[in-house]
Write a protein that holds these residues in place. Structure first.
Motif, PDB file in Angstrom:
ATOM      1  N   CYS A  72       9.048 -19.197  -6.737  1.00 42.63           N
ATOM      2  CA  CYS A  72       9.620 -19.775  -7.968  1.00 42.63           C
ATOM      3  C   CYS A  72       9.184 -18.922  -9.167  1.00 42.63           C
ATOM      4  CB  CYS A  72       9.140 -21.213  -8.127  1.00 42.63           C
ATOM      5  SG  CYS A  72       9.482 -21.890  -9.762  1.00 42.63           S
ATOM      6  N   PHE A  78       9.183 -19.471 -12.368  1.00 42.79           N
ATOM      7  CA  PHE A  78       8.393 -20.129 -13.418  1.00 42.79           C
ATOM      8  C   PHE A  78       6.984 -20.480 -12.919  1.00 42.79           C
ATOM      9  CE2 PHE A  78      12.240 -21.641 -16.183  1.00 42.79           C
ATOM     10  CZ  PHE A  78      12.530 -20.304 -16.466  1.00 42.79           C
ATOM     11  N   CYS A  79       6.816 -20.739 -11.633  1.00 39.87           N
ATOM     12  CA  CYS A  79       5.452 -20.863 -11.081  1.00 39.87           C
ATOM     13  C   CYS A  79       4.726 -19.532 -11.252  1.00 39.87           C
ATOM     14  CB  CYS A  79       5.487 -21.219  -9.590  1.00 39.87           C
ATOM     15  SG  CYS A  79       5.756 -22.968  -9.249  1.00 39.87           S
ATOM     16  N   HIS A  89       4.683 -27.257  -9.989  1.00 35.54           N
ATOM     17  CA  HIS A  89       6.106 -27.117  -9.672  1.00 35.54           C
ATOM     18  C   HIS A  89       6.776 -28.484  -9.569  1.00 35.54           C
ATOM     19  CE1 HIS A  89       9.714 -25.140  -8.160  1.00 35.54           C
ATOM     20  NE2 HIS A  89       9.826 -26.182  -7.344  1.00 35.54           N
ATOM     21  N   HIS A 143      12.694 -25.222 -11.701  1.00 36.60           N
ATOM     22  CA  HIS A 143      11.331 -25.612 -12.066  1.00 36.60           C
ATOM     23  C   HIS A 143      11.516 -26.201 -13.460  1.00 36.60           C
ATOM     24  CE1 HIS A 143       6.777 -24.578 -12.371  1.00 36.60           C
ATOM     25  NE2 HIS A 143       7.099 -25.228 -13.466  1.00 36.60           N
TER      26      HIS A 143
HETATM   27 ZN    ZN Z   1       7.962 -23.542  -9.811  1.00 36.33          ZN
END
Ligand code: ZN
Ligand code: 5GP
Length: 120
Positions: free
Chosen positions: A4, A6-7, A46, A98
């Motif tokens: 992910c 954004f993670c 998340h 996310h």
């Molecule tokens: Zn994420």
């Protein structure tokens, strides 16, 4: 979640212009800004979308709004105004799964709820 984006930004593993980070949230500039001020605030944990929010996320989501407010003030749009947007699912055009709040300001927004508000 390791794949992910954004993670990865939240952990620092992926590059971004980070404006703020703490134990609950990370704020960073949007890669493709649509206004002079356009940054995102995400929970570090998340969460796919608002549909997956639980009571355990309330601290992070409260922090998300207060960080959005503080950075909007630092960027000087508190008086001119700004918009917080959380796109959720296909009809809203969510493209990164996310949860994130867009903070957008520095120009007049094109859409008002009074405009063309009829259901079609
Ligand atoms: Zn994420
Ligand atoms: P959504 O359409 O899901 O509400 O918004 C996703 C946002 O993430 C878009 O405004 C897009 O420009 C931004 N974005 C997508 N990939 C990246 C990235 O790798 N870095 C940053 N900083 N923003 C991204």
């Amino acid at each position: 979640m390791e794949d992910c984006i954004f993670c990865q930004i939240a952990t620092g593993e992926r590059q971004a212009v980070v404006l703020y980070r703490d134990e609950l949230v990370t704020a960073f500039e949007d890669l493709h800004p649509i206004a002079p001020v356009h940054f995102l605030v995400v929970p570090n944990r998340h969460i796919r979308s608002v549909n997956e929010v639980t009571g355990a996320d309330e601290d992070a989501l409260g922090r998300l709004v207060s960080v959005a407010r503080r950075l909007a003030h630092e960027k000087g749009v508190q008086a001119s105004g700004y918009r917080l947007v959380i796109n959720t699912g296909p009809d809203a055009g969510q493209s990164v799964f996310h949860l994130h709040v867009h903070v957008i300001g520095g120009r007049k927004m094109p859409f008002r709820f009074e405009d063309g508000a009829q259901m079609r």
